[in-house]
Write a protein that holds these residues in place. Structure first.
Motif, PDB file in Angstrom:
ATOM      1  N   LEU A  72       0.863  -1.183   0.000  1.00 23.12           N
ATOM      2  CA  LEU A  72       0.000   0.000   0.000  1.00 23.12           C
ATOM      3  C   LEU A  72       0.893   1.224   0.000  1.00 23.12           C
ATOM      4  O   LEU A  72       1.696   1.422   0.912  1.00 23.12           O
ATOM      5  CB  LEU A  72      -0.915  -0.011   1.220  1.00 23.12           C
ATOM      6  CG  LEU A  72      -1.850   1.173   1.392  1.00 23.12           C
ATOM      7  CD1 LEU A  72      -2.814   1.298   0.219  1.00 23.12           C
ATOM      8  CD2 LEU A  72      -2.609   1.065   2.703  1.00 23.12           C
ATOM      9  N   LEU A  73       0.795   2.056  -1.033  1.00 24.04           N
ATOM     10  CA  LEU A  73       1.684   3.204  -1.208  1.00 24.04           C
ATOM     11  C   LEU A  73       1.101   4.510  -0.696  1.00 24.04           C
ATOM     12  O   LEU A  73       1.847   5.454  -0.467  1.00 24.04           O
ATOM     13  CB  LEU A  73       2.022   3.380  -2.701  1.00 24.04           C
ATOM     14  CG  LEU A  73       2.674   2.191  -3.391  1.00 24.04           C
ATOM     15  CD1 LEU A  73       2.788   2.460  -4.876  1.00 24.04           C
ATOM     16  CD2 LEU A  73       4.023   1.902  -2.774  1.00 24.04           C
ATOM     17  N   SER A  74      -0.213   4.603  -0.530  1.00 19.78           N
ATOM     18  CA  SER A  74      -0.847   5.898  -0.291  1.00 19.78           C
ATOM     19  C   SER A  74      -0.987   6.258   1.189  1.00 19.78           C
ATOM     20  O   SER A  74      -1.637   7.230   1.503  1.00 19.78           O
ATOM     21  CB  SER A  74      -2.212   5.935  -0.972  1.00 19.78           C
ATOM     22  OG  SER A  74      -3.024   4.888  -0.492  1.00 19.78           O
ATOM     23  N   LYS A  75      -0.373   5.531   2.076  1.00 23.89           N
ATOM     24  CA  LYS A  75      -0.419   5.852   3.510  1.00 23.89           C
ATOM     25  C   LYS A  75       0.962   6.280   3.975  1.00 23.89           C
ATOM     26  O   LYS A  75       1.975   5.997   3.344  1.00 23.89           O
ATOM     27  CB  LYS A  75      -0.881   4.636   4.329  1.00 23.89           C
ATOM     28  CG  LYS A  75      -2.237   4.109   3.935  1.00 23.89           C
ATOM     29  CD  LYS A  75      -3.324   5.043   4.363  1.00 23.89           C
ATOM     30  CE  LYS A  75      -4.683   4.483   3.965  1.00 23.89           C
ATOM     31  NZ  LYS A  75      -5.779   5.292   4.297  1.00 23.89           N
ATOM     32  N   ASP A  76       1.005   6.986   5.126  1.00 23.45           N
ATOM     33  CA  ASP A  76       2.290   7.422   5.673  1.00 23.45           C
ATOM     34  C   ASP A  76       3.185   6.236   6.008  1.00 23.45           C
ATOM     35  O   ASP A  76       4.388   6.279   5.834  1.00 23.45           O
ATOM     36  CB  ASP A  76       2.075   8.278   6.929  1.00 23.45           C
ATOM     37  CG  ASP A  76       1.412   9.610   6.592  1.00 23.45           C
ATOM     38  OD1 ASP A  76       1.560  10.082   5.450  1.00 23.45           O
ATOM     39  OD2 ASP A  76       0.751  10.166   7.480  1.00 23.45           O
ATOM     40  N   ASP A 111      -8.799   0.912   0.370  1.00 27.37           N
ATOM     41  CA  ASP A 111      -8.723   1.910  -0.696  1.00 27.37           C
ATOM     42  C   ASP A 111      -7.352   2.573  -0.708  1.00 27.37           C
ATOM     43  O   ASP A 111      -6.755   2.807   0.343  1.00 27.37           O
ATOM     44  CB  ASP A 111      -9.785   2.983  -0.502  1.00 27.37           C
ATOM     45  CG  ASP A 111     -11.187   2.474  -0.765  1.00 27.37           C
ATOM     46  OD1 ASP A 111     -11.325   1.319  -1.209  1.00 27.37           O
ATOM     47  OD2 ASP A 111     -12.142   3.223  -0.521  1.00 27.37           O
ATOM     48  N   GLY A 112      -6.880   2.898  -1.897  1.00 27.75           N
ATOM     49  CA  GLY A 112      -5.620   3.614  -2.029  1.00 27.75           C
ATOM     50  C   GLY A 112      -4.795   3.092  -3.187  1.00 27.75           C
ATOM     51  O   GLY A 112      -5.224   2.231  -3.942  1.00 27.75           O
ATOM     52  N   LYS A 113      -3.591   3.650  -3.295  1.00 28.88           N
ATOM     53  CA  LYS A 113      -2.661   3.225  -4.344  1.00 28.88           C
ATOM     54  C   LYS A 113      -1.823   2.062  -3.831  1.00 28.88           C
ATOM     55  O   LYS A 113      -1.287   2.107  -2.721  1.00 28.88           O
ATOM     56  CB  LYS A 113      -1.761   4.376  -4.756  1.00 28.88           C
ATOM     57  CG  LYS A 113      -2.514   5.461  -5.474  1.00 28.88           C
ATOM     58  CD  LYS A 113      -1.579   6.486  -6.045  1.00 28.88           C
ATOM     59  CE  LYS A 113      -2.418   7.555  -6.714  1.00 28.88           C
ATOM     60  NZ  LYS A 113      -1.840   8.028  -7.932  1.00 28.88           N
ATOM     61  N   TRP A 114      -1.707   1.054  -4.678  1.00 30.94           N
ATOM     62  CA  TRP A 114      -0.969  -0.159  -4.343  1.00 30.94           C
ATOM     63  C   TRP A 114       0.068  -0.452  -5.417  1.00 30.94           C
ATOM     64  O   TRP A 114      -0.062  -0.022  -6.558  1.00 30.94           O
ATOM     65  CB  TRP A 114      -1.924  -1.358  -4.278  1.00 30.94           C
ATOM     66  CG  TRP A 114      -2.811  -1.361  -3.085  1.00 30.94           C
ATOM     67  CD1 TRP A 114      -3.993  -0.670  -2.934  1.00 30.94           C
ATOM     68  CD2 TRP A 114      -2.624  -2.079  -1.879  1.00 30.94           C
ATOM     69  NE1 TRP A 114      -4.537  -0.929  -1.704  1.00 30.94           N
ATOM     70  CE2 TRP A 114      -3.719  -1.803  -1.034  1.00 30.94           C
ATOM     71  CE3 TRP A 114      -1.635  -2.954  -1.412  1.00 30.94           C
ATOM     72  CZ2 TRP A 114      -3.849  -2.348   0.234  1.00 30.94           C
ATOM     73  CZ3 TRP A 114      -1.767  -3.502  -0.155  1.00 30.94           C
ATOM     74  CH2 TRP A 114      -2.862  -3.199   0.647  1.00 30.94           C
ATOM     75  N   LYS A 115       1.073  -1.232  -5.034  1.00 28.61           N
ATOM     76  CA  LYS A 115       2.039  -1.761  -5.993  1.00 28.61           C
ATOM     77  C   LYS A 115       2.023  -3.276  -5.839  1.00 28.61           C
ATOM     78  O   LYS A 115       2.029  -3.804  -4.730  1.00 28.61           O
ATOM     79  CB  LYS A 115       3.439  -1.227  -5.710  1.00 28.61           C
ATOM     80  CG  LYS A 115       4.509  -1.815  -6.635  1.00 28.61           C
ATOM     81  CD  LYS A 115       5.866  -1.177  -6.449  1.00 28.61           C
ATOM     82  CE  LYS A 115       6.432  -1.492  -5.092  1.00 28.61           C
ATOM     83  NZ  LYS A 115       7.823  -1.053  -4.914  1.00 28.61           N
ATOM     84  N   ILE A 116       1.976  -3.979  -6.959  1.00 28.98           N
ATOM     85  CA  ILE A 116       2.094  -5.431  -6.953  1.00 28.98           C
ATOM     86  C   ILE A 116       3.406  -5.800  -7.630  1.00 28.98           C
ATOM     87  O   ILE A 116       3.789  -5.193  -8.626  1.00 28.98           O
ATOM     88  CB  ILE A 116       0.896  -6.126  -7.634  1.00 28.98           C
ATOM     89  CG1 ILE A 116       1.002  -7.646  -7.452  1.00 28.98           C
ATOM     90  CG2 ILE A 116       0.764  -5.735  -9.085  1.00 28.98           C
ATOM     91  CD1 ILE A 116      -0.252  -8.408  -7.827  1.00 28.98           C
ATOM     92  N   GLU A 117       4.101  -6.758  -7.035  1.00 27.83           N
ATOM     93  CA  GLU A 117       5.325  -7.304  -7.610  1.00 27.83           C
ATOM     94  C   GLU A 117       5.179  -8.819  -7.666  1.00 27.83           C
ATOM     95  O   GLU A 117       4.875  -9.448  -6.661  1.00 27.83           O
ATOM     96  CB  GLU A 117       6.546  -6.953  -6.763  1.00 27.83           C
ATOM     97  CG  GLU A 117       6.842  -5.486  -6.702  1.00 27.83           C
ATOM     98  CD  GLU A 117       8.053  -5.171  -5.828  1.00 27.83           C
ATOM     99  OE1 GLU A 117       8.873  -6.074  -5.581  1.00 27.83           O
ATOM    100  OE2 GLU A 117       8.148  -4.025  -5.393  1.00 27.83           O
ATOM    101  N   LEU A 118       5.358  -9.372  -8.842  1.00 29.07           N
ATOM    102  CA  LEU A 118       5.384 -10.822  -9.027  1.00 29.07           C
ATOM    103  C   LEU A 118       6.813 -11.209  -9.367  1.00 29.07           C
ATOM    104  O   LEU A 118       7.441 -10.563 -10.210  1.00 29.07           O
ATOM    105  CB  LEU A 118       4.478 -11.248 -10.182  1.00 29.07           C
ATOM    106  CG  LEU A 118       3.006 -10.887 -10.126  1.00 29.07           C
ATOM    107  CD1 LEU A 118       2.340 -11.267 -11.439  1.00 29.07           C
ATOM    108  CD2 LEU A 118       2.336 -11.589  -8.977  1.00 29.07           C
TER     109      LEU A 118
END
Length: 81
Positions: free
Chosen positions: A20-24, A50-57
């Motif tokens: 989750l990228l959109s939190k402090d 809710d928010g911006k996420w990054k997924i890495e496979l």
């Protein structure tokens, strides 16, 4: 149930990292995937807030290592009465 779906050309085993990228304070989750005899990976995202996420496979295939990264956003669907 909501998923991110990835279709490969061959069966794969590997790791999924969701951040989750959109939190402090970033939240991170890790799981293992195995498409077994299919080429499809479904990563459930119902538990993601809710928010911006990054997924890495990341996975290995025929002694080579691969990684796929993508950012996405989850927005709440508000009901209007």
């Amino acid at each position: 149930m909501k998923f991110l779906r990835f279709n490969f050309c061959h069966p794969v085993k590997g790791n999924v990292h969701l951040t989750l990228l959109s939190k402090d304070t970033p939240k991170s989750q890790h799981s293992v995937f195995d498409s077994q005899e299919t080429n499809l990976i479904e990563v459930p995202i119902d538990h993601c807030e809710d928010g911006k996420w990054k997924i890495e496979l990341d996975w290995e295939y025929e002694n080579e290592f691969f990684m796929h990264k993508k950012e996405f956003e989850i927005k709440a669907h508000k009901k209007i009465y």
